[in-house]
Enzyme design. Structure first.
Site, short mmCIF file in Angstrom:
data_model
loop_
_atom_site.label_atom_id
_atom_site.label_comp_id
_atom_site.label_asym_id
_atom_site.label_seq_id
_atom_site.Cartn_x
_atom_site.Cartn_y
_atom_site.Cartn_z
N ASP A 133 92.79 -37.25 -22.47
CA ASP A 133 92.65 -38.56 -23.10
C ASP A 133 92.62 -39.60 -21.99
O ASP A 133 93.01 -39.31 -20.84
CB ASP A 133 93.80 -38.84 -24.06
CG ASP A 133 93.47 -39.92 -25.08
OD1 ASP A 133 92.95 -39.58 -26.17
OD2 ASP A 133 93.68 -41.11 -24.79
N ARG A 169 98.28 -57.24 -28.76
CA ARG A 169 98.67 -56.13 -27.90
C ARG A 169 98.87 -56.54 -26.45
O ARG A 169 99.67 -55.93 -25.73
CB ARG A 169 97.61 -55.02 -27.98
CG ARG A 169 97.55 -54.34 -29.34
CD ARG A 169 96.57 -53.20 -29.34
NE ARG A 169 96.50 -52.54 -30.63
CZ ARG A 169 95.76 -51.46 -30.88
NH1 ARG A 169 95.02 -50.93 -29.92
NH2 ARG A 169 95.76 -50.92 -32.07
#
Length: 298
Positions: free
Chosen positions: A163, A54
């Site tokens: 979030d 990632r």
């Protein structure tokens, strides 16, 4: 006639350098510390490949040669300011679905939602989806709240969805999903609150405007010392997030959530989450659904 001289053509490396660099033990440990400091998430050695994969794109974007230099950049003032959010977005796993863990939604019957609204501070049902990911949880809650309130005519309702990831909040706010994504939504709710394109080949659906008007999105990092979602929440969903935190961090997060939940309100955790502390003002009702008490049980 002299033979033409041949010039050697330099070899072109078609494979970008950042695809070849690896993550050694020392730098992996440093990145794990950064993840824990900023997200509260404890990464195991099994996550090394995931982290390496990632973060390679972040090396490319920033034109940084290796993971060690990237870790140093994150520690710098500029890195904290310009790159840390991208780092968080890259490492945080977002996984959710509509009406996930259905028993929690089944507990929130129209009668229960009406009771919670009536007993609240101002008659408005206030729900907080504290780790909303790509929005499916928040929109599921919006559907049952609007249906139970008959479009807000019996009681007003509001949902806050937060979030840590800015990237995933953008997707949640857009409220566009595929037909496959919404398969778990009950048929009556799909008909009432999800809009299909007139193009039969377009398999996207969008959440109806009457729901979007009552749902607001914002960033909250559960690792922050304090949250500012407003007080007096009737219901807080924080599901399948605590499992990524160490036990002491789990208790700290739940204690902070409780500060924003009114007495009699409900804290709903995921099936994998556990709360084992008599110091918290919570009473288990069923299936990781907790009632907020006025003070911690003795």
């Amino acid at each position: 006639m002299p033979a033409a001289s041949l010039q050697r053509v330099p070899e072109v490396d078609a494979v970008p350098h950042w695809t070849r660099v690896s993550l050694d033990d020392r730098v992996f440990a440093e990145l794990v510390r950064l993840v824990k400091e900023n997200c509260g998430i404890a990464l195991s050695d099994m996550k090394r490949t995931m982290l390496e994969t990632r973060l390679r794109r972040r090396l490319m974007v920033n034109d940084i040669a290796d993971f060690g230099a990237y870790a140093a950049f994150l520690r710098s003032d500029r890195g904290k300011r310009e790159e840390m959010q991208f780092f968080v977005d890259a490492v945080v796993t977002n996984q959710t679905s509509f009406f996930r863990e259905l028993n929690h939604f089944e507990h929130l019957t129209p009668a229960e939602l009406k009771r919670l609204a009536k007993e609240g501070n101002d008659g408005t049902l206030k729900i907080w989806s504290a780790a909303c990911s790509s929005g499916e949880e928040a929109w599921s809650l919006a559907m049952i709240a609007d249906e139970a309130s008959r479009g807000g005519t019996e009681f007003p309702w509001k949902i806050l969805a937060t979030d840590i990831s800015i990237r995933i909040l953008t997707a949640a706010r857009d409220a566009i999903y595929t037909v496959e994504d919404v398969a778990a939504v009950p048929e009556r709710l799909r008909q009432a609150y999800l809009m299909r394109s007139r193009d039969p080949d377009d398999r996207r659906v969008k959440v109806a405007p009457e729901l979007r008007r009552n749902v607001r999105f914002g960033q909250i990092n559960l690792m922050d010392a304090d949250y500012r979602p407003g007080s007096g929440m009737d219901v807080i969903f924080c599901r399948n997030v605590l499992i990524y935190f160490e036990p002491d961090v789990q208790l700290q997060v739940v204690a902070k959530l409780c500060r924003h939940l009114r007495p009699g309100g409900l804290l709903i955790l995921g099936h994998s989450d556990t709360v084992r502390s008599k110091a918290l003002p919570l009473r288990l009702i069923r299936g990781n659904i907790y009632e907020r008490l006025r003070e911690a049980p003795r």
